[in-house]
Design a protein around this motif. Structure first.
Motif, PDB file in Angstrom:
ATOM      1  N   LYS A  66       4.860  -3.420   8.902  1.00  0.00           N
ATOM      2  CA  LYS A  66       4.088  -2.873   7.772  1.00  0.00           C
ATOM      3  C   LYS A  66       3.105  -1.800   8.241  1.00  0.00           C
ATOM      4  O   LYS A  66       2.916  -0.789   7.581  1.00  0.00           O
ATOM      5  N   GLN A  67       2.483  -2.038   9.419  1.00  0.00           N
ATOM      6  CA  GLN A  67       1.540  -1.066   9.972  1.00  0.00           C
ATOM      7  C   GLN A  67       2.246   0.217  10.402  1.00  0.00           C
ATOM      8  O   GLN A  67       1.741   1.313  10.185  1.00  0.00           O
ATOM      9  N   LEU A  68       3.408   0.054  11.010  1.00  0.00           N
ATOM     10  CA  LEU A  68       4.161   1.211  11.499  1.00  0.00           C
ATOM     11  C   LEU A  68       4.585   2.114  10.346  1.00  0.00           C
ATOM     12  O   LEU A  68       4.505   3.333  10.436  1.00  0.00           O
ATOM     13  N   THR A  69       5.039   1.508   9.258  1.00  0.00           N
ATOM     14  CA  THR A  69       5.529   2.298   8.117  1.00  0.00           C
ATOM     15  C   THR A  69       4.436   2.537   7.070  1.00  0.00           C
ATOM     16  O   THR A  69       4.687   3.175   6.057  1.00  0.00           O
ATOM     17  N   LYS A  70       3.231   2.013   7.336  1.00  0.00           N
ATOM     18  CA  LYS A  70       2.075   2.161   6.429  1.00  0.00           C
ATOM     19  C   LYS A  70       2.464   1.837   4.982  1.00  0.00           C
ATOM     20  O   LYS A  70       2.532   2.726   4.125  1.00  0.00           O
ATOM     21  N   VAL A  71       2.720   0.579   4.743  1.00  0.00           N
ATOM     22  CA  VAL A  71       3.223   0.136   3.438  1.00  0.00           C
ATOM     23  C   VAL A  71       2.340   0.589   2.273  1.00  0.00           C
ATOM     24  O   VAL A  71       2.837   1.097   1.265  1.00  0.00           O
ATOM     25  N   GLY A  72       1.015   0.445   2.421  1.00  0.00           N
ATOM     26  CA  GLY A  72       0.096   0.830   1.336  1.00  0.00           C
ATOM     27  C   GLY A  72       0.243   2.288   0.958  1.00  0.00           C
ATOM     28  O   GLY A  72       0.398   2.639  -0.226  1.00  0.00           O
ATOM     29  N   LEU A  73       0.228   3.166   1.972  1.00  0.00           N
ATOM     30  CA  LEU A  73       0.380   4.604   1.740  1.00  0.00           C
ATOM     31  C   LEU A  73       1.750   4.905   1.157  1.00  0.00           C
ATOM     32  O   LEU A  73       1.878   5.691   0.213  1.00  0.00           O
ATOM     33  N   SER A  74       2.776   4.258   1.706  1.00  0.00           N
ATOM     34  CA  SER A  74       4.147   4.482   1.229  1.00  0.00           C
ATOM     35  C   SER A  74       4.282   4.126  -0.249  1.00  0.00           C
ATOM     36  O   SER A  74       4.932   4.840  -1.011  1.00  0.00           O
ATOM     37  N   LEU A  75       3.644   3.022  -0.648  1.00  0.00           N
ATOM     38  CA  LEU A  75       3.734   2.605  -2.052  1.00  0.00           C
ATOM     39  C   LEU A  75       3.006   3.575  -2.978  1.00  0.00           C
ATOM     40  O   LEU A  75       3.457   3.826  -4.097  1.00  0.00           O
ATOM     41  N   SER A  76       1.888   4.154  -2.505  1.00  0.00           N
ATOM     42  CA  SER A  76       1.175   5.131  -3.343  1.00  0.00           C
ATOM     43  C   SER A  76       2.029   6.398  -3.519  1.00  0.00           C
ATOM     44  O   SER A  76       2.008   7.033  -4.573  1.00  0.00           O
ATOM     45  N   VAL A  77       2.801   6.734  -2.474  1.00  0.00           N
ATOM     46  CA  VAL A  77       3.694   7.892  -2.552  1.00  0.00           C
ATOM     47  C   VAL A  77       4.834   7.605  -3.520  1.00  0.00           C
ATOM     48  O   VAL A  77       5.218   8.458  -4.330  1.00  0.00           O
ATOM     49  N   MET A 130      11.505   7.441   3.269  1.00  0.00           N
ATOM     50  CA  MET A 130      11.111   8.786   3.702  1.00  0.00           C
ATOM     51  C   MET A 130       9.685   8.777   4.286  1.00  0.00           C
ATOM     52  O   MET A 130       9.442   9.299   5.370  1.00  0.00           O
ATOM     53  N   VAL A 131       8.756   8.153   3.566  1.00  0.00           N
ATOM     54  CA  VAL A 131       7.362   8.104   4.030  1.00  0.00           C
ATOM     55  C   VAL A 131       7.224   7.175   5.227  1.00  0.00           C
ATOM     56  O   VAL A 131       6.499   7.474   6.176  1.00  0.00           O
ATOM     57  N   GLY A 132       7.935   6.050   5.181  1.00  0.00           N
ATOM     58  CA  GLY A 132       7.916   5.112   6.304  1.00  0.00           C
ATOM     59  C   GLY A 132       8.391   5.773   7.586  1.00  0.00           C
ATOM     60  O   GLY A 132       7.801   5.577   8.658  1.00  0.00           O
ATOM     61  N   ALA A 133       9.441   6.597   7.489  1.00  0.00           N
ATOM     62  CA  ALA A 133       9.974   7.333   8.654  1.00  0.00           C
ATOM     63  C   ALA A 133       8.922   8.294   9.197  1.00  0.00           C
ATOM     64  O   ALA A 133       8.678   8.341  10.408  1.00  0.00           O
ATOM     65  N   SER A 134       8.286   9.055   8.303  1.00  0.00           N
ATOM     66  CA  SER A 134       7.245  10.013   8.715  1.00  0.00           C
ATOM     67  C   SER A 134       6.119   9.305   9.454  1.00  0.00           C
ATOM     68  O   SER A 134       5.652   9.769  10.492  1.00  0.00           O
ATOM     69  N   ASN A 135       5.673   8.162   8.903  1.00  0.00           N
ATOM     70  CA  ASN A 135       4.581   7.413   9.520  1.00  0.00           C
ATOM     71  C   ASN A 135       4.972   6.848  10.888  1.00  0.00           C
ATOM     72  O   ASN A 135       4.164   6.849  11.820  1.00  0.00           O
TER      73      ASN A 135
END
Length: 297
Positions: free
Chosen positions: A18-29, A59-64
């Motif tokens: 979850k930290q690696l893919t930044k779940v919170g940020l990914s969900l806002s995106v 897509m966002v998880g990959a970037s993070n």
């Protein structure tokens, strides 16, 4: 004992993922992409909406993940990031890279299935975030401008997913989220100034934590408000809003402007945090307001 160890290891692995893919940020995106999709469609296609949600998250998880692989050394220097799985040694680079690559392949594959333009913008977003924004952070404050491009893609991506075309409507959505990011990120840059300095990053516009930086924040907040109400003039294709909607959006923007002016006066972290939180409130609420307005047409 083994069961307990396995439990701890499994929960740690999930937490690290979850930290690696930044779940919170990914969900806002994903939220932004869904809002963009709802603004464009007459009839909601649930299957496309689900694919957009999964593709956007990947897509966002990959970037993070790529970002954390590249910044593993600088992450270990900052309090905010030193407990991430890679600098702490809980996750190897090869595991993180596998996740990042798989997320990229599956994410872009899903977006391509929706339509090729969707995948193109997804690819541009991952490329700019990892290959331009991330390396530039240690070089120039202009990194924020570069980072604002992939950061502004999700809102318009939803429209492109719905229509398969890029036109003035998704272009307007892009501009709204693009200009919003400057006051948002500069407020974070103010709050994290000392931490970023340790890592050799300078995220404030003039490189200094002073009134000059806040002048830029005020300027970009005003531009953001103006861009956000442009649809009221009905010059942005099928994306338009009622005057009352423009008034509500302006009032929300003025709340951000109020905190920006307070930051100019007081230059405290407390006010910078209020500005940052008001910016998150702004982008979340205006996306909901646009969608509600559209369904009232």
């Amino acid at each position: 004992m083994d069961t307990l160890t396995n439990k701890v290891t499994f929960s740690t692995a999930i937490s690290d993922f979850k930290q690696l893919t930044k779940v919170g940020l990914s969900l806002s995106v994903v939220f932004s992409s869904v809002a963009g999709y709802l603004l464009a469609v007459e009839t909601i296609d649930i299957s496309i909406l689900i694919l957009l949600t999964i593709g956007g998250y990947l897509m966002v998880g990959a970037s993070n993940a790529f970002n954390q692989i590249i910044e593993k050394d600088t992450d270990s220097l900052m309090k905010r990031t030193m407990n991430r799985p890679i600098p702490k040694g809980r996750m190897s680079i090869s595991v993180a890279m596998t996740i990042a690559v798989l997320f990229t392949i599956f994410g872009l594959g899903i977006l391509y299935y929706i339509n090729p333009k969707c995948a193109l913008f997804g690819a541009i977003s991952i490329f700019l975030y990892t290959s331009a924004y991330t390396p530039l952070k240690g070089v120039t404050p202009l990194a924020v401008f570069v980072g604002a491009i992939p950061g502004a893609i999700p809102f318009m991506l939803g429209w492109v997913a719905a229509t398969g075309t890029f036109s003035i409507e998704p272009g307007t959505l892009f501009l709204i989220q693009f200009f919003w990011q400057f006051p948002h990120f500069w407020a974070i840059g103010w709050l994290q100034y000392d931490e970023y300095k340790k890592a050799g990053f300078n995220m404030l516009p003039m490189g200094k934590k002073d009134r000059g930086a806040v002048k830029q924040i005020i300027l970009y907040t005003i531009v953001m408000i103006l861009v956000s109400i442009i649809p009221v003039f009905k010059q942005t294709g099928t994306f338009w809003i009622y005057p009352i909607t423009a008034v509500v959006i302006t009032l929300l923007g003025l709340l951000m402007l109020y905190y920006a002016i307070q930051l100019y006066k007081h230059q405290t972290d407390k006010v910078a945090r209020q500005l940052m939180l008001s910016s998150v409130l702004y982008i979340t609420l205006i996306q909901i307001i646009y969608v509600v307005d559209k369904f009232l047409h």
